[in-house]
Design a protein around this motif. Structure first.
Motif, PDB file in Angstrom:
ATOM      1  N   MET A   1       4.822  -7.010  -7.455  1.00 29.50           N
ATOM      2  CA  MET A   1       5.820  -8.064  -7.190  1.00 29.50           C
ATOM      3  C   MET A   1       6.624  -7.686  -5.946  1.00 29.50           C
ATOM      4  N   PRO A   2       6.853  -8.623  -5.036  1.00 33.99           N
ATOM      5  CA  PRO A   2       7.624  -8.301  -3.836  1.00 33.99           C
ATOM      6  C   PRO A   2       9.025  -7.833  -4.172  1.00 33.99           C
ATOM      7  N   ASP A   3       9.550  -6.901  -3.368  1.00 35.01           N
ATOM      8  CA  ASP A   3      10.930  -6.453  -3.524  1.00 35.01           C
ATOM      9  C   ASP A   3      11.848  -7.462  -2.868  1.00 35.01           C
ATOM     10  N   THR A   4      12.533  -8.251  -3.693  1.00 40.85           N
ATOM     11  CA  THR A   4      13.402  -9.301  -3.166  1.00 40.85           C
ATOM     12  C   THR A   4      14.827  -9.115  -3.667  1.00 40.85           C
ATOM     13  N   THR A   5      15.209  -7.870  -3.920  1.00 41.95           N
ATOM     14  CA  THR A   5      16.526  -7.628  -4.501  1.00 41.95           C
ATOM     15  C   THR A   5      17.649  -7.724  -3.494  1.00 41.95           C
ATOM     16  N   THR A   6      17.360  -7.597  -2.207  1.00 38.61           N
ATOM     17  CA  THR A   6      18.400  -7.685  -1.186  1.00 38.61           C
ATOM     18  C   THR A   6      18.040  -8.714  -0.149  1.00 38.61           C
ATOM     19  N   ALA A   7      19.060  -9.343   0.395  1.00 35.02           N
ATOM     20  CA  ALA A   7      18.838 -10.345   1.426  1.00 35.02           C
ATOM     21  C   ALA A   7      18.432  -9.667   2.727  1.00 35.02           C
ATOM     22  N   SER A   8      17.602 -10.340   3.496  1.00 36.86           N
ATOM     23  CA  SER A   8      17.154  -9.775   4.764  1.00 36.86           C
ATOM     24  C   SER A   8      16.798 -10.919   5.696  1.00 36.86           C
ATOM     25  N   VAL A   9      17.053 -10.718   6.976  1.00 36.10           N
ATOM     26  CA  VAL A   9      16.612 -11.698   7.956  1.00 36.10           C
ATOM     27  C   VAL A   9      15.536 -11.084   8.836  1.00 36.10           C
ATOM     28  N   ALA A  10      14.929 -10.003   8.354  1.00 34.16           N
ATOM     29  CA  ALA A  10      13.863  -9.358   9.111  1.00 34.16           C
ATOM     30  C   ALA A  10      12.515  -9.968   8.731  1.00 34.16           C
ATOM     31  N   ALA A  11      11.556  -9.807   9.608  1.00 33.82           N
ATOM     32  CA  ALA A  11      10.184 -10.211   9.332  1.00 33.82           C
ATOM     33  C   ALA A  11       9.281  -9.100   9.829  1.00 33.82           C
ATOM     34  N   HIS A  12       8.064  -9.056   9.316  1.00 38.83           N
ATOM     35  CA  HIS A  12       7.133  -8.037   9.784  1.00 38.83           C
ATOM     36  C   HIS A  12       5.822  -8.679  10.179  1.00 38.83           C
ATOM     37  N   SER A  13       5.076  -7.956  10.984  1.00 41.60           N
ATOM     38  CA  SER A  13       3.748  -8.398  11.416  1.00 41.60           C
ATOM     39  C   SER A  13       2.744  -7.359  10.963  1.00 41.60           C
ATOM     40  N   PRO A  14       1.751  -7.744  10.176  1.00 41.95           N
ATOM     41  CA  PRO A  14       0.751  -6.783   9.704  1.00 41.95           C
ATOM     42  C   PRO A  14      -0.219  -6.409  10.822  1.00 41.95           C
ATOM     43  N   ALA A  15      -1.072  -5.444  10.523  1.00 42.53           N
ATOM     44  CA  ALA A  15      -2.116  -5.063  11.476  1.00 42.53           C
ATOM     45  C   ALA A  15      -3.099  -6.218  11.663  1.00 42.53           C
ATOM     46  N   ILE A  16      -3.789  -6.217  12.779  1.00 45.89           N
ATOM     47  CA  ILE A  16      -4.794  -7.241  13.046  1.00 45.89           C
ATOM     48  C   ILE A  16      -5.885  -7.170  11.979  1.00 45.89           C
ATOM     49  N   GLU A  17      -6.188  -8.293  11.361  1.00 45.54           N
ATOM     50  CA  GLU A  17      -7.204  -8.348  10.301  1.00 45.54           C
ATOM     51  C   GLU A  17      -8.599  -8.403  10.923  1.00 45.54           C
ATOM     52  N   THR A  18      -9.481  -7.511  10.466  1.00 45.68           N
ATOM     53  CA  THR A  18     -10.834  -7.450  11.026  1.00 45.68           C
ATOM     54  C   THR A  18     -11.900  -7.898  10.031  1.00 45.68           C
ATOM     55  N   ARG A  19     -11.533  -8.097   8.765  1.00 44.67           N
ATOM     56  CA  ARG A  19     -12.519  -8.536   7.787  1.00 44.67           C
ATOM     57  C   ARG A  19     -12.834 -10.019   7.943  1.00 44.67           C
ATOM     58  N   SER A  20     -13.999 -10.427   7.446  1.00 37.51           N
ATOM     59  CA  SER A  20     -14.352 -11.847   7.448  1.00 37.51           C
ATOM     60  C   SER A  20     -13.621 -12.548   6.309  1.00 37.51           C
ATOM     61  N   LEU A  21     -13.562 -13.859   6.391  1.00 38.85           N
ATOM     62  CA  LEU A  21     -12.895 -14.636   5.345  1.00 38.85           C
ATOM     63  C   LEU A  21     -13.562 -14.393   3.995  1.00 38.85           C
ATOM     64  N   ASP A  22     -14.875 -14.327   3.971  1.00 39.06           N
ATOM     65  CA  ASP A  22     -15.591 -14.142   2.716  1.00 39.06           C
ATOM     66  C   ASP A  22     -15.301 -12.775   2.099  1.00 39.06           C
ATOM     67  N   GLU A  23     -15.033 -11.795   2.928  1.00 35.17           N
ATOM     68  CA  GLU A  23     -14.675 -10.467   2.427  1.00 35.17           C
ATOM     69  C   GLU A  23     -13.256 -10.443   1.876  1.00 35.17           C
ATOM     70  N   ILE A  24     -12.401 -11.303   2.355  1.00 35.46           N
ATOM     71  CA  ILE A  24     -10.990 -11.301   1.955  1.00 35.46           C
ATOM     72  C   ILE A  24     -10.776 -12.056   0.646  1.00 35.46           C
ATOM     73  N   LEU A  25     -11.394 -13.206   0.498  1.00 32.98           N
ATOM     74  CA  LEU A  25     -11.162 -14.059  -0.657  1.00 32.98           C
ATOM     75  C   LEU A  25     -11.841 -13.514  -1.910  1.00 32.98           C
ATOM     76  N   TYR A  26     -11.333 -13.921  -3.068  1.00 33.64           N
ATOM     77  CA  TYR A  26     -12.008 -13.612  -4.327  1.00 33.64           C
ATOM     78  C   TYR A  26     -13.320 -14.394  -4.403  1.00 33.64           C
TER      79      TYR A  26
END
Length: 349
Positions: free
Chosen positions: A1-26
């Motif tokens: 579950m995401p940690d949402t206990t404190t307010a924040s106005v920050a955002a993050h950017s994940p690493a570039i995704e290299t997997r195919s869509l079929d590899e990512i989805l269930y």
């Protein structure tokens, strides 16, 4: 579950995704139950369930308005954990009557769609559910959650669209989007140059509204195809090749385009049937509801400014800017962010 206990106005950017869509989805799966639910006013909604019948309920809210659902959208959720509920909103997909057949749009508005979601929840015996939506689906998800926060476990949202005037002008009129895709915007405007040349300097949404609902079905179809193509061709960071369509596929595409354009334009011509800035002004109603926002950094359809403003107004949210993505949920980075979010919410009931 995401940690949402404190307010924040920050955002993050994940690493570039290299997997195919079929590899990512269930893995693909089939529904264990389908039905057409009568919600009144002559409307019957297609509703399906898949995954674990005793799992955490999650409702998928599709985009558009008028987009409908597709089988691959079940794959955003762990089928061993989630009771996956998909439905087609009024007038589109497998719901009836269909907007391509001239369905009465006067019984389709935001308040009715929110009420339809409540009707589905009650019909399926769900007390609280995770609400998942992107683009217009994020709009309707927010409208639902602000109206019925007591029934929402959490929100997973993508491509935030708050249906404000500047957002409509940016994309559908001669706002910022045309500067990024001048060739595609020219194609979008071509039907107006042919059938409404004196209105080119006016509100394109209003002009398309007249063409889409006029007496000439051929003009309505051309307007629908131009409207739908503009959105489809600009929804990805890298514009995909357009497939060669067989005659049956082309017929289905035309039917989809008519419903999609008629319903979407109907909402936009009526300001979404909401007050200007309503979803931000009433964001305090989301207090206590955790949420994840996944936003393509280069989303032209729904610019990231809206995601940022929603995040600032909703302290319990986490915002991820996907660095190599536009608007589409089938872009690898977007899909990976959404899967990460639904996996994090698996323990909630």
């Amino acid at each position: 579950m995401p940690d949402t206990t404190t307010a924040s106005v920050a955002a993050h950017s994940p690493a570039i995704e290299t997997r195919s869509l079929d590899e990512i989805l269930y893995p693909a799966l089939e529904p264990y139950q389908t039905e057409h639910l009568d919600v009144g006013e002559g409307q019957r909604l297609y509703v399906e369930q898949s995954g674990n019948p005793h799992g955490t309920p999650v409702v998928f809210v599709h985009g558009g308005p008028g987009g409908g659902t597709s089988p691959w959208q079940r794959r955003f959720f762990d089928p061993a954990v989630y009771r996956i509920i998909l439905f087609d909103q009024r007038g589109c997909g497998r719901s009836t009557p269909h907007a391509a057949d001239g369905a009465d749009l006067s019984v389709i508005d935001t308040a009715r769609l929110v009420a339809d979601m409540e009707c589905i929840r009650e019909r399926l015996g769900v007390e609280r559910w995770l609400v998942f939506g992107g683009s217009w689906g994020s709009t309707l998800s927010l409208a639902y959650a602000e109206a019925h926060p007591e029934h929402v476990i959490g929100l997973v949202l993508r491509g935030i669209f708050l249906l404000r005037r500047w957002e409509l002008d940016w994309y559908y009129n001669r706002g910022g989007a045309q500067n990024l895709f001048p060739d595609l915007f020219d194609a979008y405007e071509s039907v107006l140059r042919e059938h409404a040349p004196d209105e080119l300097a006016g509100d394109h949404i209003e002009t398309f509204h007249r063409l889409l609902n006029g007496s000439d079905p051929e003009v309505a179809l051309r307007a629908a195809l131009a409207w739908s193509a503009w959105e489809a061709r600009t929804s990805h960071l890298l514009i995909p090749d357009e497939p060669v369509q067989a005659s049956q596929q082309l017929a289905e595409h035309r039917r989809f385009a008519l419903a999609f354009a008629r319903i979407e334009n109907h909402f936009f011509a009526n300001a979404g049937f909401m007050r200007e800035n309503q979803l931000i002004d009433e964001a305090d109603r989301l207090g206590g509801i955790p949420g994840v926002i996944v936003q393509g950094r280069y989303d032209v359809v729904c610019p990231p400014r809206s995601a940022w403003e929603l995040h600032r107004a909703w302290p319990q949210s986490q915002l991820t800017f996907v660095p190599n993505a536009g608007h589409g949920s089938n872009e690898a980075g977007i899909a990976a962010g959404l899967i990460e979010a639904t996996d994090a919410f698996r323990a909630l009931r």
